[in-house]
Design an enzyme around this catalytic site. Structure first.
Site, PDB file in Angstrom:
ATOM      1  CD1 TRP A 210     -19.189  -7.239 -19.313  1.00 23.72           C
ATOM      2  CD2 TRP A 210     -19.229  -9.946 -19.522  1.00 23.72           C
ATOM      3  NE1 TRP A 210     -19.902  -7.350 -18.111  1.00 23.72           N
ATOM      4  CE2 TRP A 210     -20.203  -8.725 -18.173  1.00 23.72           C
ATOM      5  CE3 TRP A 210     -19.535 -11.054 -19.386  1.00 23.72           C
ATOM      6  CZ2 TRP A 210     -21.047 -10.287 -17.577  1.00 23.72           C
ATOM      7  CZ3 TRP A 210     -20.797 -12.102 -18.531  1.00 23.72           C
ATOM      8  CH2 TRP A 210     -20.759 -11.166 -17.081  1.00 23.72           C
TER       9      TRP A 210
ATOM     10  CE  LYS B 237     -27.417  -6.354 -19.830  1.00 24.44           C
ATOM     11  NZ  LYS B 237     -26.679  -5.407 -18.564  1.00 24.44           N
TER      12      LYS B 237
ATOM     13  CG  ASP C  48     -23.044 -13.496 -23.219  1.00 27.50           C
ATOM     14  OD1 ASP C  48     -23.547 -14.103 -23.400  1.00 27.50           O
ATOM     15  OD2 ASP C  48     -21.339 -12.928 -22.645  1.00 27.50           O
TER      16      ASP C  48
HETATM   17  N1  CBA Z   1     -23.016 -11.551 -20.910  1.00 31.08           N
HETATM   18  C1  CBA Z   1     -22.289  -9.648 -21.474  1.00 31.08           C
HETATM   19  C2  CBA Z   1     -21.467  -9.753 -23.326  1.00 31.08           C
HETATM   20  C3  CBA Z   1     -22.614  -8.839 -21.102  1.00 31.08           C
HETATM   21  O1  CBA Z   1     -22.313  -8.065 -21.335  1.00 31.08           O
HETATM   22  C4  CBA Z   1     -23.780  -8.465 -19.554  1.00 31.08           C
HETATM   23  C5  CBA Z   1     -23.889  -7.883 -19.176  1.00 31.08           C
HETATM   24  C6  CBA Z   1     -23.635 -10.094 -19.367  1.00 31.08           C
HETATM   25  C7  CBA Z   1     -24.001 -10.956 -18.520  1.00 31.08           C
HETATM   26  C8  CBA Z   1     -23.269 -11.326 -19.911  1.00 31.08           C
HETATM   27  P1  CBA Z   1     -26.508 -10.945 -16.805  1.00 31.08           P
HETATM   28  O2  CBA Z   1     -25.412 -11.773 -15.938  1.00 31.08           O
HETATM   29  O3  CBA Z   1     -27.192  -9.186 -15.858  1.00 31.08           O
HETATM   30  O4  CBA Z   1     -27.416 -11.088 -17.137  1.00 31.08           O
HETATM   31  O5  CBA Z   1     -25.643 -10.363 -17.663  1.00 31.08           O
HETATM   32  N2  CBA Z   1     -22.652  -6.868 -18.528  1.00 31.08           N
HETATM   33  C9  CBA Z   1     -23.122  -4.887 -18.283  1.00 31.08           C
HETATM   34  O6  CBA Z   1     -24.657  -4.835 -18.916  1.00 31.08           O
HETATM   35  C10 CBA Z   1     -23.333  -5.484 -16.676  1.00 31.08           C
HETATM   36  O7  CBA Z   1     -24.467  -5.881 -16.423  1.00 31.08           O
HETATM   37  C11 CBA Z   1     -21.567  -4.606 -18.210  1.00 31.08           C
HETATM   38  O8  CBA Z   1     -22.419  -3.571 -18.117  1.00 31.08           O
HETATM   39  O9  CBA Z   1     -20.914  -4.648 -19.047  1.00 31.08           O
HETATM   40  C12 CBA Z   1     -22.101  -5.834 -15.700  1.00 31.08           C
HETATM   41  O10 CBA Z   1     -23.365  -7.394 -15.513  1.00 31.08           O
HETATM   42  O11 CBA Z   1     -21.274  -6.571 -16.363  1.00 31.08           O
END
Ligand code: CBA
Length: 451
Positions: A180, A297, A261
Protein backbone atom coordinates in the site's frame (compact mmCIF):
# COMPACT_ATOMS: atom_id res chain seq x y z
CA UNK A 1 24.91 14.30 27.70
CA UNK A 2 22.62 11.44 26.67
CA UNK A 3 19.75 12.59 24.48
CA UNK A 4 16.21 11.76 25.61
CA UNK A 5 14.43 9.24 23.40
CA UNK A 6 12.11 12.01 22.23
CA UNK A 7 14.98 14.31 21.21
CA UNK A 8 16.73 11.44 19.47
CA UNK A 9 13.54 10.56 17.58
CA UNK A 10 13.07 14.20 16.57
CA UNK A 11 16.70 14.31 15.33
CA UNK A 12 16.19 11.18 13.30
CA UNK A 13 12.97 12.50 11.86
CA UNK A 14 14.70 15.70 10.83
CA UNK A 15 17.50 13.85 9.11
CA UNK A 16 15.05 11.52 7.37
CA UNK A 17 12.99 14.44 6.18
CA UNK A 18 16.13 16.34 5.17
CA UNK A 19 17.23 13.40 3.07
CA UNK A 20 13.97 13.64 1.18
CA UNK A 21 13.82 17.36 0.68
CA UNK A 22 13.41 18.60 -2.82
CA UNK A 23 13.23 22.14 -3.95
CA UNK A 24 10.67 23.68 -6.23
CA UNK A 25 10.11 20.53 -8.26
CA UNK A 26 7.11 18.28 -8.43
CA UNK A 27 8.31 14.74 -8.41
CA UNK A 28 5.87 11.88 -8.02
CA UNK A 29 8.51 9.41 -6.93
CA UNK A 30 9.67 11.63 -4.09
CA UNK A 31 6.07 12.23 -3.08
CA UNK A 32 5.57 8.44 -3.01
CA UNK A 33 8.40 8.14 -0.51
CA UNK A 34 6.76 10.46 1.97
CA UNK A 35 8.87 13.48 1.28
CA UNK A 36 7.34 16.84 0.70
CA UNK A 37 8.19 19.72 -1.52
CA UNK A 38 9.81 22.77 -0.07
CA UNK A 39 9.21 25.89 -2.07
CA UNK A 40 11.93 28.49 -2.53
CA UNK A 41 11.94 31.41 -0.09
CA UNK A 42 9.37 34.10 -0.84
CA UNK A 43 10.39 36.77 -3.29
CA UNK A 44 6.91 38.21 -3.38
CA UNK A 45 6.59 41.94 -3.72
CA UNK A 46 4.87 43.88 -0.96
CA UNK A 47 1.19 43.03 -0.81
CA UNK A 48 1.65 39.56 -2.33
CA UNK A 49 1.12 36.37 -0.36
CA UNK A 50 4.14 35.05 1.50
CA UNK A 51 3.02 31.69 0.17
CA UNK A 52 3.00 32.75 -3.47
CA UNK A 53 6.02 30.53 -4.21
CA UNK A 54 4.40 27.39 -2.92
CA UNK A 55 4.72 24.49 -5.31
CA UNK A 56 1.51 22.66 -6.11
CA UNK A 57 1.72 19.05 -4.89
CA UNK A 58 0.49 16.13 -6.96
CA UNK A 59 -2.70 14.36 -5.89
CA UNK A 60 -2.39 11.21 -3.80
CA UNK A 61 -1.83 8.20 -6.09
CA UNK A 62 -4.93 6.43 -4.68
CA UNK A 63 -7.27 9.10 -3.32
CA UNK A 64 -6.40 11.33 -6.31
CA UNK A 65 -8.09 8.75 -8.55
CA UNK A 66 -11.41 9.65 -6.91
CA UNK A 67 -10.68 13.36 -7.41
CA UNK A 68 -10.19 12.75 -11.15
CA UNK A 69 -13.28 10.50 -11.28
CA UNK A 70 -15.44 13.17 -9.65
CA UNK A 71 -14.45 15.69 -12.32
CA UNK A 72 -15.43 13.39 -15.21
CA UNK A 73 -18.97 14.19 -16.52
CA UNK A 74 -19.29 10.88 -18.43
CA UNK A 75 -22.41 8.83 -17.52
CA UNK A 76 -20.48 5.55 -17.95
CA UNK A 77 -17.58 6.48 -15.65
CA UNK A 78 -16.49 3.83 -13.18
CA UNK A 79 -14.31 4.28 -10.09
CA UNK A 80 -12.23 1.19 -9.33
CA UNK A 81 -9.50 3.17 -7.56
CA UNK A 82 -9.99 3.42 -3.84
CA UNK A 83 -10.77 0.24 -1.90
CA UNK A 84 -14.33 1.07 -0.90
CA UNK A 85 -17.22 -1.38 -1.05
CA UNK A 86 -20.14 -0.63 -3.37
CA UNK A 87 -23.48 -2.44 -3.72
CA UNK A 88 -24.71 -4.08 -6.95
CA UNK A 89 -26.30 -0.67 -7.64
CA UNK A 90 -22.87 0.96 -7.32
CA UNK A 91 -23.81 2.74 -4.09
CA UNK A 92 -21.83 3.01 -0.82
CA UNK A 93 -23.17 0.63 1.83
CA UNK A 94 -23.99 1.36 5.46
CA UNK A 95 -24.31 -2.03 7.15
CA UNK A 96 -27.66 -2.80 8.78
CA UNK A 97 -25.90 -3.71 11.96
CA UNK A 98 -24.24 -0.29 12.02
CA UNK A 99 -27.63 1.42 11.61
CA UNK A 100 -28.97 -0.65 14.51
CA UNK A 101 -26.03 0.19 16.76
CA UNK A 102 -26.35 3.88 15.88
CA UNK A 103 -30.05 3.82 16.79
CA UNK A 104 -29.23 2.26 20.14
CA UNK A 105 -26.63 4.93 20.78
CA UNK A 106 -28.84 7.84 19.73
CA UNK A 107 -31.71 6.63 21.92
CA UNK A 108 -29.54 6.17 24.98
CA UNK A 109 -30.10 9.51 26.76
CA UNK A 110 -27.41 8.72 29.34
CA UNK A 111 -24.70 9.08 26.70
CA UNK A 112 -22.63 12.23 26.80
CA UNK A 113 -20.02 13.79 24.54
CA UNK A 114 -17.19 14.06 27.06
CA UNK A 115 -13.59 13.53 25.95
CA UNK A 116 -12.48 9.93 25.82
CA UNK A 117 -9.27 9.01 27.65
CA UNK A 118 -6.07 9.44 25.58
CA UNK A 119 -6.12 5.71 24.74
CA UNK A 120 -9.77 5.78 23.70
CA UNK A 121 -12.84 3.78 24.68
CA UNK A 122 -11.92 0.97 27.09
CA UNK A 123 -14.58 -1.49 25.88
CA UNK A 124 -13.63 -0.88 22.28
CA UNK A 125 -9.97 -1.59 23.01
CA UNK A 126 -10.64 -4.83 24.87
CA UNK A 127 -13.07 -6.10 22.24
CA UNK A 128 -10.76 -5.14 19.35
CA UNK A 129 -7.91 -7.12 20.89
CA UNK A 130 -10.24 -10.11 21.25
CA UNK A 131 -11.40 -9.79 17.68
CA UNK A 132 -7.92 -10.04 16.24
CA UNK A 133 -6.24 -12.28 18.86
CA UNK A 134 -9.17 -14.62 19.58
CA UNK A 135 -11.41 -15.21 22.60
CA UNK A 136 -8.96 -17.54 24.30
CA UNK A 137 -5.74 -15.64 23.62
CA UNK A 138 -3.11 -16.19 26.30
CA UNK A 139 -1.85 -12.65 25.62
CA UNK A 140 -5.20 -11.18 26.67
CA UNK A 141 -5.57 -13.49 29.66
CA UNK A 142 -2.09 -12.61 30.86
CA UNK A 143 -2.52 -8.82 30.30
CA UNK A 144 0.37 -8.97 27.84
CA UNK A 145 -1.32 -6.76 25.30
CA UNK A 146 -1.96 -3.05 25.33
CA UNK A 147 -4.51 -1.69 22.87
CA UNK A 148 -5.13 1.95 22.06
CA UNK A 149 -7.93 3.33 19.91
CA UNK A 150 -6.51 5.23 16.93
CA UNK A 151 -7.67 7.01 13.78
CA UNK A 152 -8.45 3.98 11.63
CA UNK A 153 -5.71 1.82 10.13
CA UNK A 154 -3.55 4.74 9.02
CA UNK A 155 -3.56 6.37 12.45
CA UNK A 156 -2.78 3.06 14.15
CA UNK A 157 0.20 2.49 11.87
CA UNK A 158 1.43 6.02 12.47
CA UNK A 159 1.14 5.83 16.27
CA UNK A 160 2.97 2.48 16.19
CA UNK A 161 5.67 3.95 13.94
CA UNK A 162 6.16 6.99 16.20
CA UNK A 163 6.43 4.72 19.24
CA UNK A 164 9.05 2.54 17.51
CA UNK A 165 11.06 5.57 16.41
CA UNK A 166 11.26 6.72 20.04
CA UNK A 167 11.60 3.48 21.94
CA UNK A 168 12.97 0.70 19.77
CA UNK A 169 16.66 0.21 19.07
CA UNK A 170 16.25 -0.80 15.41
CA UNK A 171 15.05 1.90 13.05
CA UNK A 172 14.83 -0.09 9.85
CA UNK A 173 11.48 -1.41 8.72
CA UNK A 174 11.09 -3.88 5.86
CA UNK A 175 7.90 -3.53 3.86
CA UNK A 176 6.76 -5.82 1.04
CA UNK A 177 7.39 -4.88 -2.59
CA UNK A 178 4.86 -3.77 -3.65
CA UNK A 179 2.70 -2.57 -0.79
CA UNK A 180 0.00 0.00 0.00
CA UNK A 181 1.56 3.30 -1.14
CA UNK A 182 1.03 5.07 2.16
CA UNK A 183 3.23 2.65 4.15
CA UNK A 184 6.47 4.20 2.94
CA UNK A 185 5.30 7.71 3.82
CA UNK A 186 3.96 6.75 7.26
CA UNK A 187 7.18 5.06 8.36
CA UNK A 188 9.55 7.54 6.72
CA UNK A 189 7.88 10.53 8.28
CA UNK A 190 7.96 8.87 11.70
CA UNK A 191 11.75 8.75 11.33
CA UNK A 192 12.24 5.09 10.40
CA UNK A 193 14.33 3.87 7.49
CA UNK A 194 12.22 1.97 4.99
CA UNK A 195 13.59 -0.98 3.03
CA UNK A 196 11.67 -3.49 0.96
CA UNK A 197 11.56 -7.27 0.82
CA UNK A 198 10.57 -9.18 -2.31
CA UNK A 199 6.93 -10.23 -2.23
CA UNK A 200 5.24 -10.37 -5.63
CA UNK A 201 6.47 -12.23 -8.67
CA UNK A 202 5.06 -10.63 -11.84
CA UNK A 203 5.98 -13.74 -13.85
CA UNK A 204 3.75 -16.07 -11.82
CA UNK A 205 1.44 -13.32 -10.51
CA UNK A 206 1.94 -15.05 -7.18
CA UNK A 207 4.16 -14.89 -4.11
CA UNK A 208 7.93 -14.70 -4.54
CA UNK A 209 8.40 -16.87 -1.49
CA UNK A 210 12.06 -17.57 -2.09
CA UNK A 211 12.84 -13.87 -2.56
CA UNK A 212 10.89 -13.04 0.60
CA UNK A 213 12.84 -15.60 2.61
CA UNK A 214 16.19 -14.44 1.23
CA UNK A 215 15.47 -10.78 1.95
CA UNK A 216 14.14 -11.31 5.47
CA UNK A 217 16.92 -13.82 6.06
CA UNK A 218 19.51 -11.14 5.36
CA UNK A 219 17.76 -8.37 7.33
CA UNK A 220 19.69 -7.18 10.38
CA UNK A 221 18.68 -8.73 13.68
CA UNK A 222 15.82 -6.85 15.33
CA UNK A 223 14.63 -5.12 12.14
CA UNK A 224 10.89 -4.41 11.97
CA UNK A 225 8.91 -6.31 9.32
CA UNK A 226 5.59 -5.06 8.04
CA UNK A 227 3.20 -7.90 7.17
CA UNK A 228 -0.29 -7.66 5.69
CA UNK A 229 -2.40 -9.87 7.95
CA UNK A 230 -4.56 -10.95 5.00
CA UNK A 231 -5.80 -9.76 1.59
CA UNK A 232 -2.50 -8.14 0.62
CA UNK A 233 -2.90 -4.71 -0.97
CA UNK A 234 -2.32 -4.22 -3.92
CA UNK A 235 -1.52 -7.77 -5.09
CA UNK A 236 -4.32 -9.88 -3.58
CA UNK A 237 -1.64 -12.52 -2.97
CA UNK A 238 -1.37 -14.03 0.53
CA UNK A 239 1.04 -16.68 1.82
CA UNK A 240 -0.51 -20.10 2.52
CA UNK A 241 -0.73 -21.18 6.16
CA UNK A 242 2.36 -23.38 5.66
CA UNK A 243 4.24 -20.42 4.22
CA UNK A 244 3.09 -18.23 7.13
CA UNK A 245 4.50 -20.81 9.50
CA UNK A 246 7.87 -20.68 7.72
CA UNK A 247 7.81 -16.88 7.76
CA UNK A 248 7.06 -16.96 11.48
CA UNK A 249 9.98 -19.28 12.17
CA UNK A 250 12.33 -17.14 10.10
CA UNK A 251 11.22 -13.92 11.80
CA UNK A 252 11.54 -15.39 15.27
CA UNK A 253 14.91 -17.04 14.53
CA UNK A 254 16.31 -13.65 13.50
CA UNK A 255 14.60 -11.74 16.32
CA UNK A 256 12.84 -9.54 13.77
CA UNK A 257 9.84 -7.57 15.06
CA UNK A 258 6.58 -8.26 13.20
CA UNK A 259 4.21 -5.34 12.61
CA UNK A 260 0.89 -6.55 11.20
CA UNK A 261 -1.35 -4.30 9.15
CA UNK A 262 -4.85 -5.76 9.43
CA UNK A 263 -7.06 -3.58 7.25
CA UNK A 264 -9.19 -6.35 5.73
CA UNK A 265 -10.08 -8.85 8.48
CA UNK A 266 -13.07 -10.79 7.12
CA UNK A 267 -12.67 -9.55 3.57
CA UNK A 268 -10.28 -12.29 2.43
CA UNK A 269 -12.20 -15.45 3.37
CA UNK A 270 -15.47 -14.00 4.66
CA UNK A 271 -14.52 -15.25 8.15
CA UNK A 272 -13.12 -12.97 10.85
CA UNK A 273 -11.36 -15.86 12.58
CA UNK A 274 -9.79 -17.35 9.46
CA UNK A 275 -8.44 -13.97 8.39
CA UNK A 276 -6.77 -13.52 11.79
CA UNK A 277 -4.86 -16.81 11.59
CA UNK A 278 -1.55 -15.26 10.55
CA UNK A 279 -1.58 -12.86 13.49
CA UNK A 280 -2.68 -15.55 15.96
CA UNK A 281 0.17 -17.80 14.83
CA UNK A 282 2.70 -15.14 15.77
CA UNK A 283 1.02 -14.25 19.07
CA UNK A 284 0.61 -17.95 19.90
CA UNK A 285 4.37 -18.47 20.04
CA UNK A 286 4.74 -16.07 22.95
CA UNK A 287 6.78 -13.53 20.98
CA UNK A 288 6.13 -9.82 20.65
CA UNK A 289 4.37 -8.03 17.82
CA UNK A 290 2.47 -4.92 16.73
CA UNK A 291 -0.98 -5.00 15.12
CA UNK A 292 -2.77 -2.10 13.41
CA UNK A 293 -6.49 -2.79 12.93
CA UNK A 294 -8.96 -0.89 10.78
CA UNK A 295 -12.76 -1.03 10.82
CA UNK A 296 -13.00 1.01 7.61
CA UNK A 297 -13.67 -1.92 5.31
CA UNK A 298 -15.08 -4.76 7.40
CA UNK A 299 -17.68 -2.58 9.15
CA UNK A 300 -17.88 0.00 6.38
CA UNK A 301 -16.91 2.75 8.85
CA UNK A 302 -14.52 4.46 6.41
CA UNK A 303 -15.14 8.09 7.32
CA UNK A 304 -15.67 7.42 11.03
CA UNK A 305 -11.93 6.67 11.30
CA UNK A 306 -12.03 3.77 13.74
CA UNK A 307 -9.03 1.57 14.38
CA UNK A 308 -6.76 0.20 17.05
CA UNK A 309 -3.09 -0.40 17.69
CA UNK A 310 -2.23 -3.43 19.81
CA UNK A 311 1.24 -4.16 21.10
CA UNK A 312 1.77 -7.66 22.42
CA UNK A 313 4.59 -7.87 24.97
CA UNK A 314 6.27 -10.69 26.85
CA UNK A 315 5.30 -9.41 30.30
CA UNK A 316 2.31 -7.56 31.78
CA UNK A 317 4.41 -4.86 33.46
CA UNK A 318 6.12 -4.12 30.12
CA UNK A 319 2.73 -3.83 28.41
CA UNK A 320 1.58 -1.37 31.02
CA UNK A 321 4.70 0.81 30.65
CA UNK A 322 4.37 0.64 26.86
CA UNK A 323 0.83 1.97 27.20
CA UNK A 324 2.02 4.87 29.35
CA UNK A 325 4.45 5.85 26.56
CA UNK A 326 1.82 5.46 23.85
CA UNK A 327 -0.16 8.13 25.67
CA UNK A 328 2.80 10.48 25.32
CA UNK A 329 2.83 9.80 21.58
CA UNK A 330 -0.91 10.38 21.16
CA UNK A 331 -1.53 13.40 23.42
CA UNK A 332 0.40 15.96 21.32
CA UNK A 333 -0.86 14.50 18.04
CA UNK A 334 -4.64 14.60 18.51
CA UNK A 335 -5.13 14.45 22.27
CA UNK A 336 -7.70 11.68 22.28
CA UNK A 337 -9.73 9.85 19.62
CA UNK A 338 -13.35 10.44 18.52
CA UNK A 339 -16.15 8.70 20.40
CA UNK A 340 -18.88 7.90 17.89
CA UNK A 341 -17.34 5.26 15.61
CA UNK A 342 -15.67 3.41 18.47
CA UNK A 343 -19.02 3.29 20.31
CA UNK A 344 -20.65 1.74 17.23
CA UNK A 345 -17.97 -0.94 17.11
CA UNK A 346 -18.14 -1.65 20.85
CA UNK A 347 -21.96 -1.91 20.70
CA UNK A 348 -21.74 -4.51 17.93
CA UNK A 349 -18.85 -6.50 19.39
CA UNK A 350 -20.38 -6.88 22.82
CA UNK A 351 -23.84 -7.99 21.67
CA UNK A 352 -24.00 -11.61 20.54
CA UNK A 353 -26.88 -11.00 18.09
CA UNK A 354 -25.41 -7.89 16.53
CA UNK A 355 -22.04 -9.60 16.21
CA UNK A 356 -23.65 -12.56 14.46
CA UNK A 357 -25.53 -10.24 12.12
CA UNK A 358 -22.25 -8.49 11.31
CA UNK A 359 -20.56 -11.77 10.35
CA UNK A 360 -23.40 -12.46 7.89
CA UNK A 361 -23.21 -9.02 6.31
CA UNK A 362 -19.44 -9.25 6.07
CA UNK A 363 -19.64 -12.66 4.42
CA UNK A 364 -22.15 -11.25 1.93
CA UNK A 365 -19.71 -8.46 0.99
CA UNK A 366 -16.82 -10.94 0.61
CA UNK A 367 -19.02 -13.27 -1.47
CA UNK A 368 -20.14 -10.46 -3.77
CA UNK A 369 -16.50 -9.68 -4.49
CA UNK A 370 -15.82 -13.33 -5.33
CA UNK A 371 -18.81 -13.30 -7.70
CA UNK A 372 -17.34 -10.21 -9.39
CA UNK A 373 -14.06 -12.10 -9.88
CA UNK A 374 -15.92 -14.93 -11.63
CA UNK A 375 -17.97 -12.55 -13.77
CA UNK A 376 -14.94 -10.56 -14.89
CA UNK A 377 -12.98 -13.72 -15.67
CA UNK A 378 -15.91 -15.14 -17.67
CA UNK A 379 -16.41 -11.86 -19.53
CA UNK A 380 -12.74 -11.79 -20.61
CA UNK A 381 -12.88 -15.46 -21.62
CA UNK A 382 -16.01 -14.77 -23.69
CA UNK A 383 -14.20 -11.95 -25.50
CA UNK A 384 -11.14 -14.13 -26.10
CA UNK A 385 -8.98 -11.47 -24.47
CA UNK A 386 -5.34 -12.50 -25.00
CA UNK A 387 -3.43 -13.62 -21.89
CA UNK A 388 -3.96 -15.81 -18.84
CA UNK A 389 -6.48 -14.15 -16.52
CA UNK A 390 -6.76 -16.93 -13.95
CA UNK A 391 -5.12 -14.68 -11.34
CA UNK A 392 -8.40 -12.71 -11.22
CA UNK A 393 -9.95 -15.83 -9.66
CA UNK A 394 -6.96 -16.73 -7.49
CA UNK A 395 -6.24 -13.37 -5.90
CA UNK A 396 -7.80 -12.62 -2.53
CA UNK A 397 -9.66 -9.69 -0.99
CA UNK A 398 -10.72 -6.34 -2.34
CA UNK A 399 -8.22 -5.97 -5.15
CA UNK A 400 -7.09 -7.58 -8.37
CA UNK A 401 -3.57 -6.76 -9.47
CA UNK A 402 -4.41 -7.08 -13.15
CA UNK A 403 -0.97 -6.86 -14.72
CA UNK A 404 -2.17 -4.00 -16.94
CA UNK A 405 0.61 -1.46 -17.46
CA UNK A 406 0.50 2.32 -16.91
CA UNK A 407 -0.20 3.04 -20.59
CA UNK A 408 -3.05 0.55 -20.69
CA UNK A 409 -4.53 2.08 -17.53
CA UNK A 410 -4.28 5.57 -19.05
CA UNK A 411 -5.97 4.28 -22.21
CA UNK A 412 -8.85 2.77 -20.23
CA UNK A 413 -9.37 6.02 -18.34
CA UNK A 414 -9.25 8.16 -21.48
CA UNK A 415 -11.34 5.97 -23.76
CA UNK A 416 -13.63 4.15 -21.32
CA UNK A 417 -13.76 6.49 -18.29
CA UNK A 418 -12.59 3.69 -16.02
CA UNK A 419 -10.56 4.98 -13.08
CA UNK A 420 -7.96 2.84 -11.30
CA UNK A 421 -4.48 3.23 -9.83
CA UNK A 422 -1.67 3.44 -12.39
CA UNK A 423 -0.13 0.15 -11.17
CA UNK A 424 -3.08 -1.72 -12.70
CA UNK A 425 -4.87 -2.45 -9.42
CA UNK A 426 -8.65 -2.58 -9.58
CA UNK A 427 -10.99 -2.55 -6.62
CA UNK A 428 -13.29 -5.53 -7.21
CA UNK A 429 -15.56 -4.12 -4.52
CA UNK A 430 -16.37 -1.19 -6.82
CA UNK A 431 -17.59 -3.48 -9.61
CA UNK A 432 -21.13 -4.80 -10.22
CA UNK A 433 -22.81 -7.19 -12.67
CA UNK A 434 -23.96 -4.11 -14.58
CA UNK A 435 -20.44 -2.69 -14.99
CA UNK A 436 -18.47 -5.91 -15.62
CA UNK A 437 -19.10 -5.87 -19.42
CA UNK A 438 -17.86 -2.28 -19.69
CA UNK A 439 -14.68 -3.14 -17.75
CA UNK A 440 -14.12 -6.29 -19.82
CA UNK A 441 -14.54 -4.30 -23.08
CA UNK A 442 -12.01 -1.76 -21.83
CA UNK A 443 -9.49 -4.39 -20.74
CA UNK A 444 -9.87 -6.24 -24.02
CA UNK A 445 -9.30 -3.06 -26.01
CA UNK A 446 -6.33 -2.08 -23.82
CA UNK A 447 -4.45 -5.36 -24.17
CA UNK A 448 -5.16 -5.69 -27.88
CA UNK A 449 -4.28 -2.12 -28.87
CA UNK A 450 -1.80 -0.76 -26.27
CA UNK A 451 1.52 -2.49 -25.62
N1 CBA B 1 -3.54 -0.57 5.36
C1 CBA B 1 -3.81 -1.05 4.14
C2 CBA B 1 -3.08 -2.23 3.63
C3 CBA B 1 -4.79 -0.42 3.37
O1 CBA B 1 -5.07 -0.90 2.15
C4 CBA B 1 -5.47 0.71 3.85
C5 CBA B 1 -6.51 1.41 3.02
C6 CBA B 1 -5.15 1.14 5.15
C7 CBA B 1 -5.77 2.34 5.80
C8 CBA B 1 -4.17 0.48 5.88
P1 CBA B 1 -7.85 3.34 6.88
O2 CBA B 1 -6.89 4.32 7.42
O3 CBA B 1 -8.91 3.96 6.06
O4 CBA B 1 -8.35 2.42 7.94
O5 CBA B 1 -7.09 2.38 5.86
N2 CBA B 1 -6.24 1.47 1.64
C9 CBA B 1 -7.22 1.93 0.68
O6 CBA B 1 -8.37 1.14 0.78
C10 CBA B 1 -7.64 3.39 0.87
O7 CBA B 1 -8.54 3.48 1.89
C11 CBA B 1 -6.71 1.73 -0.73
O8 CBA B 1 -7.51 1.98 -1.64
O9 CBA B 1 -5.57 1.32 -0.92
C12 CBA B 1 -6.49 4.35 1.06
O10 CBA B 1 -6.55 5.11 2.02
O11 CBA B 1 -5.57 4.36 0.24
Amino acid sequence: MKKSSETAAADRRLSTVARHLITTTTNNEEEENGSFMISSSPTAAAGQSVFSNIVGAPEDPILGVTVAYNKDPSPVKLNLGVGAYRTEEGKPLVLNVVRKAENLLVNDRTRVKEYLPIVGLADFNKLSAKLILGEDSHAIRGNLVTTVQCLSGTGSLRVGAEFLARHYYQHTIYIPNPTWGNHTKIFNLAGLTVKTYRYYDPATRGLNFQGLQEDLGSAPSGAIVLLHACAHNPTGVDPTLEQWEQIRRLIRSKSLLPFFDSAYQGFASGSLDKDAQSVRMFVGDGGECFIAQSYAKNLGLYGERVGALSIVCRAADVASRVESQLKLVIRPMYSNPPIHGASIVATILKDRNLYHEWTLELKAMADRIITMRKQLFDALSARGTPGDWSHILKQIGMFTFTGLNTKQVAFMTKEYHIYMTSDGRISMAGLSSRTVPHLADAMHAAVTTVV
